[in-house]
Design an enzyme around this catalytic site. Sequence first.
Site, PDB file in Angstrom:
ATOM      1  N   HIS A   7       0.885  -1.722   0.216  1.00 18.07           N
ATOM      2  CA  HIS A   7       0.350  -0.241  -0.303  1.00 18.07           C
ATOM      3  C   HIS A   7       0.977   1.664   0.053  1.00 18.07           C
ATOM      4  O   HIS A   7      -0.037   2.161  -0.325  1.00 18.07           O
ATOM      5  CB  HIS A   7      -0.698   0.084   1.481  1.00 18.07           C
ATOM      6  CG  HIS A   7      -0.328   0.226   2.466  1.00 18.07           C
ATOM      7  ND1 HIS A   7       0.067  -0.953   3.358  1.00 18.07           N
ATOM      8  CD2 HIS A   7      -0.667   2.008   2.920  1.00 18.07           C
ATOM      9  CE1 HIS A   7       0.644   0.409   4.333  1.00 18.07           C
ATOM     10  NE2 HIS A   7       0.462   0.815   4.087  1.00 18.07           N
TER      11      HIS A   7
ATOM     12  N   ASP B  50       0.077  -7.794   1.524  1.00 21.46           N
ATOM     13  CA  ASP B  50       0.785  -6.486   2.074  1.00 21.46           C
ATOM     14  C   ASP B  50       2.029  -6.096   1.721  1.00 21.46           C
ATOM     15  O   ASP B  50       2.439  -5.549   2.382  1.00 21.46           O
ATOM     16  CB  ASP B  50       0.284  -5.035   2.753  1.00 21.46           C
ATOM     17  CG  ASP B  50       0.045  -4.361   2.928  1.00 21.46           C
ATOM     18  OD1 ASP B  50       0.200  -3.337   1.779  1.00 21.46           O
ATOM     19  OD2 ASP B  50       0.427  -3.470   4.545  1.00 21.46           O
TER      20      ASP B  50
ATOM     21  N   SER C 279       4.807   2.831   7.821  1.00 27.53           N
ATOM     22  CA  SER C 279       4.218   1.536   7.267  1.00 27.53           C
ATOM     23  C   SER C 279       5.487   1.302   6.177  1.00 27.53           C
ATOM     24  O   SER C 279       6.471   1.516   5.364  1.00 27.53           O
ATOM     25  CB  SER C 279       3.514   1.512   5.733  1.00 27.53           C
ATOM     26  OG  SER C 279       2.366   1.723   6.622  1.00 27.53           O
TER      27      SER C 279
END
Length: 445
Positions: A174, A204, A287
């Site tokens: 993402h 992911d 992230s």
Amino acid sequence: MYENEIYSDSNTGKYTTYQTDGNFYTGNAAPGSADAAGTAAKGKKKKGVFGKFMLSLSLGLVFGLFAGAGFYAVQLGADRLMPQESRNEISSENGTQTPASGNAISNVSQVTYVSDDISDVVEEVMPAMVSIVNTSTRTGSFWGYTYTESVPSAGSGIIVEERDNELLIVTNNHVVAGADSLEVTFIDGSAAQASIKGLDAEMDLAVIAVAVDSLSAETRNAITTARLGDSDSLKLGMPVIAIGNALGIGQSVTNGIVSALDREVTSEDGTKGTFIQTNAAINGGNSGGALLTITGEVIGINSGKIKEYGVEGMGYAIPISKASPIIADLMERRTRTEKVAEEEKGYMGISPQEVSAQMEQIYGIPQGVYVVSVEEGSPAEAAGMKNKDVIVKFDGQRISSYADLQEALEYYKTGDTVTVTVKRAVNGEYESYDLELTLGVRTAE
């Protein structure tokens, strides 16, 4: 005034004597008699005992203070003159402690001390950490007018390998999905453009590549690759360190412990996964960053998009032991350096219809691209795609809408072979199928 004043009671015959020195006598004895003298001596004796008691108590307190100070001074001198090892011998075989006198002390627990200072570990691993800026195009409307704008978003990455003149960086899917351009910033502050090498939306995960030739000699000397650890060996309560580009303002460090293992969590896009839970702060921009042991090994990839609203101290990371096989596969894929020209784009040969999240909830159809029909003789038919299939992944990239599929196809030209994952209804249940599809040439209409 007389020195002694004597008063008598005519009824009782008793005498009371008052003296100027403060002694008080009472009784039948006349002043100057032997009885009177004895009474005075008793009063003086009582006063003398009390005084001696108070003197002894004071001396005892003073002695105690001096004795304590002396004992402390002797102990301090012994510690400096004689090392602990010479006064106590430690047996590593049974964990007991044997003083110099030879009397064993059993049941002594061995304690591992963890220092609060993690600066040495951070200094070692920081050169393997990068910041990532994803610039994508967003389309919107305002009072009937359609507009587009470039929107930057921040994330983190971990340098894991240098291969074939490429610096390979692991991050979250993402973080890089939908990018028009990707910019990577290294520890020395220099920046370089990156390209997508491989994506896996379900886990992911993503691998992006930076051309080594685009880096200066100073940057090459400043960076390093991370050491991957074993997340299967983690235990609850173990200390961990999180590093990432929190909030997009630069690399930052937080620490905590392993709060839970194999924690099943649903992410913002509805996908489920099993994660390491930690109380180390993991915020937006973290992230793709690293969750590390206190020895500097990567045991997790932080995911800032997984949030528990209304609570604090609950961050999540993808276990590196589960991610490693996928990362290895992504690193083998061909780097997509730029979008292909319109006339070179490959085609699949389907009539698509988007399945929204609302349709998924109402009709139970998986979210993705619904195949209304498959063109005869098309690449899709040759790959085994059927009517009513739902495309959910394209070359590892999650497909939630027709826009996602169109965007993915922009990097693939005629003749490229990709893996397309579809969900197919079998006996009322949807099952996954991976189809190898070679993109064809779009025929003129």
